[in-house]
Design an enzyme around this catalytic site. Structure first.
Site, PDB file in Angstrom:
ATOM      1  N   GLU A 154      -5.101  -3.378  -4.322  1.00  0.00           N
ATOM      2  CA  GLU A 154      -4.431  -3.479  -3.015  1.00  0.00           C
ATOM      3  C   GLU A 154      -5.304  -2.926  -1.885  1.00  0.00           C
ATOM      4  OE1 GLU A 154      -0.252  -3.253  -2.746  1.00  0.00           O
ATOM      5  OE2 GLU A 154       0.015  -3.947  -4.801  1.00  0.00           O
ATOM      6  N   ARG A 163       0.828  -1.218   0.000  1.00  0.00           N
ATOM      7  CA  ARG A 163       0.000   0.000   0.000  1.00  0.00           C
ATOM      8  C   ARG A 163       0.861   1.268   0.000  1.00  0.00           C
ATOM      9  NH1 ARG A 163      -4.419  -3.191   3.768  1.00  0.00           N
ATOM     10  NH2 ARG A 163      -5.372  -4.232   1.978  1.00  0.00           N
TER      11      ARG A 163
HETATM   12  N1  CAA Z   1      -0.743  -7.468   9.741  1.00  0.00           N
HETATM   13  C1  CAA Z   1      -0.710  -8.654  10.426  1.00  0.00           C
HETATM   14  N2  CAA Z   1      -1.816  -9.375  10.696  1.00  0.00           N
HETATM   15  C2  CAA Z   1      -2.997  -8.889  10.288  1.00  0.00           C
HETATM   16  C3  CAA Z   1      -3.110  -7.671   9.575  1.00  0.00           C
HETATM   17  C4  CAA Z   1      -1.933  -6.943   9.313  1.00  0.00           C
HETATM   18  N3  CAA Z   1      -1.930  -5.776   8.652  1.00  0.00           N
HETATM   19  N4  CAA Z   1      -4.415  -7.444   9.308  1.00  0.00           N
HETATM   20  C5  CAA Z   1      -5.100  -8.479   9.818  1.00  0.00           C
HETATM   21  N5  CAA Z   1      -4.255  -9.358  10.410  1.00  0.00           N
HETATM   22  C6  CAA Z   1      -4.571 -10.591  11.114  1.00  0.00           C
HETATM   23  C7  CAA Z   1      -5.507 -10.311  12.288  1.00  0.00           C
HETATM   24  O1  CAA Z   1      -4.784  -9.974  13.451  1.00  0.00           O
HETATM   25  C8  CAA Z   1      -6.238 -11.643  12.446  1.00  0.00           C
HETATM   26  O2  CAA Z   1      -5.384 -12.519  13.150  1.00  0.00           O
HETATM   27  P1  CAA Z   1      -5.983 -13.715  14.098  1.00  0.00           P
HETATM   28  O3  CAA Z   1      -6.672 -14.664  13.177  1.00  0.00           O
HETATM   29  O4  CAA Z   1      -4.772 -14.293  14.746  1.00  0.00           O
HETATM   30  O5  CAA Z   1      -6.932 -13.052  15.049  1.00  0.00           O
HETATM   31  C9  CAA Z   1      -6.340 -12.134  11.009  1.00  0.00           C
HETATM   32  O6  CAA Z   1      -5.318 -11.462  10.275  1.00  0.00           O
HETATM   33  C10 CAA Z   1      -7.684 -11.861  10.392  1.00  0.00           C
HETATM   34  O7  CAA Z   1      -7.865 -10.444  10.449  1.00  0.00           O
HETATM   35  P2  CAA Z   1      -9.299  -9.735  10.333  1.00  0.00           P
HETATM   36  O8  CAA Z   1     -10.267 -10.433  11.247  1.00  0.00           O
HETATM   37  O9  CAA Z   1      -9.086  -8.275  10.499  1.00  0.00           O
HETATM   38  O10 CAA Z   1      -9.690 -10.106   8.830  1.00  0.00           O
HETATM   39  P3  CAA Z   1     -10.933  -9.647   7.945  1.00  0.00           P
HETATM   40  O11 CAA Z   1     -11.419 -10.839   7.228  1.00  0.00           O
HETATM   41  O12 CAA Z   1     -11.911  -8.863   8.775  1.00  0.00           O
HETATM   42  O13 CAA Z   1     -10.257  -8.697   6.844  1.00  0.00           O
HETATM   43  C11 CAA Z   1      -9.386  -6.715   5.819  1.00  0.00           C
HETATM   44  C12 CAA Z   1      -9.557  -7.561   7.095  1.00  0.00           C
HETATM   45  C13 CAA Z   1      -8.473  -5.579   6.233  1.00  0.00           C
HETATM   46  C14 CAA Z   1     -10.695  -6.172   5.308  1.00  0.00           C
HETATM   47  C15 CAA Z   1      -8.682  -7.570   4.738  1.00  0.00           C
HETATM   48  O14 CAA Z   1      -9.527  -8.593   4.297  1.00  0.00           O
HETATM   49  C16 CAA Z   1      -8.210  -6.776   3.508  1.00  0.00           C
HETATM   50  O15 CAA Z   1      -7.177  -6.110   3.559  1.00  0.00           O
HETATM   51  N6  CAA Z   1      -8.960  -6.841   2.385  1.00  0.00           N
HETATM   52  C17 CAA Z   1      -8.498  -6.242   1.093  1.00  0.00           C
HETATM   53  C18 CAA Z   1      -7.757  -7.256   0.275  1.00  0.00           C
HETATM   54  C19 CAA Z   1      -6.792  -6.611  -0.681  1.00  0.00           C
HETATM   55  O16 CAA Z   1      -6.184  -5.599  -0.410  1.00  0.00           O
HETATM   56  N7  CAA Z   1      -6.596  -7.259  -1.826  1.00  0.00           N
HETATM   57  C20 CAA Z   1      -5.632  -6.811  -2.777  1.00  0.00           C
HETATM   58  C21 CAA Z   1      -5.148  -7.948  -3.615  1.00  0.00           C
HETATM   59  S1  CAA Z   1      -3.520  -7.806  -4.218  1.00  0.00           S
HETATM   60  C22 CAA Z   1      -3.492  -6.617  -5.418  1.00  0.00           C
HETATM   61  O17 CAA Z   1      -4.416  -5.871  -5.667  1.00  0.00           O
HETATM   62  C23 CAA Z   1      -2.148  -6.524  -6.068  1.00  0.00           C
HETATM   63  C24 CAA Z   1      -2.121  -6.018  -7.450  1.00  0.00           C
HETATM   64  O18 CAA Z   1      -2.081  -6.776  -8.381  1.00  0.00           O
HETATM   65  C25 CAA Z   1      -1.979  -4.563  -7.744  1.00  0.00           C
END
Ligand code: CAA
Length: 379
Positions: free
Chosen positions: A362, A242
């Site tokens: 992302e 990001r």
């Molecule tokens: N660092 C470390 N751990 C993390 C974290 C972080 N930044 N964010 C979440 N976690 C961990 C949490 O602590 C949790 O751990 P436990 O299971 O041990 O409790 C686990 O991950 C699950 O976290 P959440 O309950 O917060 O997960 P969620 O399902 O509610 O999702 C979200 C959170 C932030 C919405 C996430 O799903 C997200 O970022 N979604 C967007 C996906 C994305 O960005 N996709 C892009 C694809 S790649 C791309 O686009 C590349 C390209 O080609 C240009």
């Protein structure tokens, strides 16, 4: 408080600017129009150290750090946003190995990735799992010596040209996001197929494809970390990614502002240069102010990363604000161009299309707000 770039950071910025002027600027329109992925230029980027900027030299990277990476990526994006996303995903692809790989995996894969001998890609998104990667279906079944992988990933940047794929797949169907694991998959492994190439609105000189896994046997030693860590590995990598997209957005936004100024200082209406009208000046003032703010947010996130501090919230703030800034700047700059801005002969037409992706991939702007709100409320 002072935030002074080091002489090394300034040097890297100038190197990237020269590289972009020479290798990107003269060809960016043609590559966009004809959807040409500049494979030779990407190789050169590897040679000058732009593809492994956060990887230490002992693993083949330039070890320049996140702030230098931001500066270089802005310069690349200023001339060609397509090449910037290629560079951003290449750097992002090194992150899971750097953070979670064992020594053997680092030597085998991180070294060629960071030195640009091999291009990396990051395969998370699926047709039914975009903002919610925890619901992904691609299956990696433990068969003893290997994992049997089946499923489809979409919108994979660098997919056709990648030597290795960072794959996140499901090893446990019962455990939601805790049932995912991360693998390093060699692209020429039997069962890895490149599917449709996407026909995109912008960033047309970047490569975006579907990757299909059909009974692909991924050796056990290619599991990163341990089973169940896949979601975390993806999130940690995306935190860094990001910052990259924020920098790409800044490069696009600055290019929009510069195009708007250039046009406003030559276009005459009602007997005056349009830059003398307050309506145009206010648009330019807003663009310049938002770019300045986005720049500080992005550098601050990168600086925290370089200093080993937590930066999840700051990376999401930078990505949210910089990508929205790029979109607003593209809108205003095109508006200043009037009818000409809508025509392909003006650069702003390409910038307008390129900017649009930055607030989507992302993590959409809405997802960034989810991350920021959670971090703020957690205190
Ligand atoms: N660092 C470390 N751990 C993390 C974290 C972080 N930044 N964010 C979440 N976690 C961990 C949490 O602590 C949790 O751990 P436990 O299971 O041990 O409790 C686990 O991950 C699950 O976290 P959440 O309950 O917060 O997960 P969620 O399902 O509610 O999702 C979200 C959170 C932030 C919405 C996430 O799903 C997200 O970022 N979604 C967007 C996906 C994305 O960005 N996709 C892009 C694809 S790649 C791309 O686009 C590349 C390209 O080609 C240009």
């Amino acid at each position: 408080m002072s935030f002074q770039l080091t002489s090394e950071q300034e040097m890297i910025r100038l190197m990237a600017r020269d590289f972009a002027k020479k290798e990107l600027e003269p060809y960016a329109d043609k590559r966009d129009q004809e959807e040409i992925f500049p494979e030779d230029v990407v190789k050169k980027m590897g040679e000058v150290g732009l593809l492994g900027m956060m990887v230490p030299p002992e693993y083949g990277g330039s070890g320049a750090g996140a702030v230098s990476y931001c500066l270089a990526l802005q310069e690349i994006a200023y001339e060609c946003a397509s090449t910037a996303v290629t560079m951003s995903v290449a750097n992002l692809s090194a992150e899971p190995l750097l953070r979670f790989g064992d020594e053997e995996q680092k030597c085998k894969y991180l070294v060629p990735l960071a030195s640009g001998k091999m291009l990396g890609s990051f395969a998370v998104t699926e047709p039914g799992a975009g903002s919610d990667p925890g619901s992904m279906k691609t299956r990696a079944e433990d068969k003893g010596g290997y994992y049997l992988v089946n499923g489809t990933k979409v919108f994979i940047t660098n997919g056709s040209y990648a030597g290795v794929i960072n794959l996140i797949a499901r090893t446990d169907p019962e455990k939601g996001s805790r049932g995912l694991s991360a693998f390093i998959v060699e692209k020429d492994l039997p069962g890895v197929l490149v599917g449709n190439k996407e026909d995109k609105m912008g960033l047309r000189a970047s490569n975006t494809v579907e990757l299909i896994f059909e009974d692909c046997k991924v050796p056990r030693e290619n599991l990163l970390g341990r089973e169940g860590l896949g979601f975390k590995i993806a999130m940690v990598a995306l935190d860094s990614g990001r910052i990259g997209i924020a920098s790409q957005s800044l490069g696009i936004a600055q290019a929009c502002l510069d195009e708007a100024i250039k046009y406003a200082k030559t276009r005459r209406q009602f007997g005056r240069l349009i830059s003398s009208f307050q309506a145009i000046q206010w648009m330019i003032a807003d663009m310049a102010t938002q770019i300045e703010a986005a720049n500080w947010l992005t550098l601050s996130a990168a600086d925290r990363k370089d200093r080993g501090l937590a930066f999840t919230k700051e990376a999401s703030m930078a990505k949210l604000f910089a990508s929205e800034t790029a979109n607003k700047a593209a809108y205003k700059a095109l508006q200043i161009h009037g009818g000409y801005g809508y025509m392909k002969e003006f650069k702003i037409e390409r910038l307008y299309r390129d900017a649009r992706a930055t607030s989507i991939y992302e993590g959409t702007s809405e997802i960034q707000r989810v991350v920021i709100a959670r971090e703020v409320l957690r205190g």
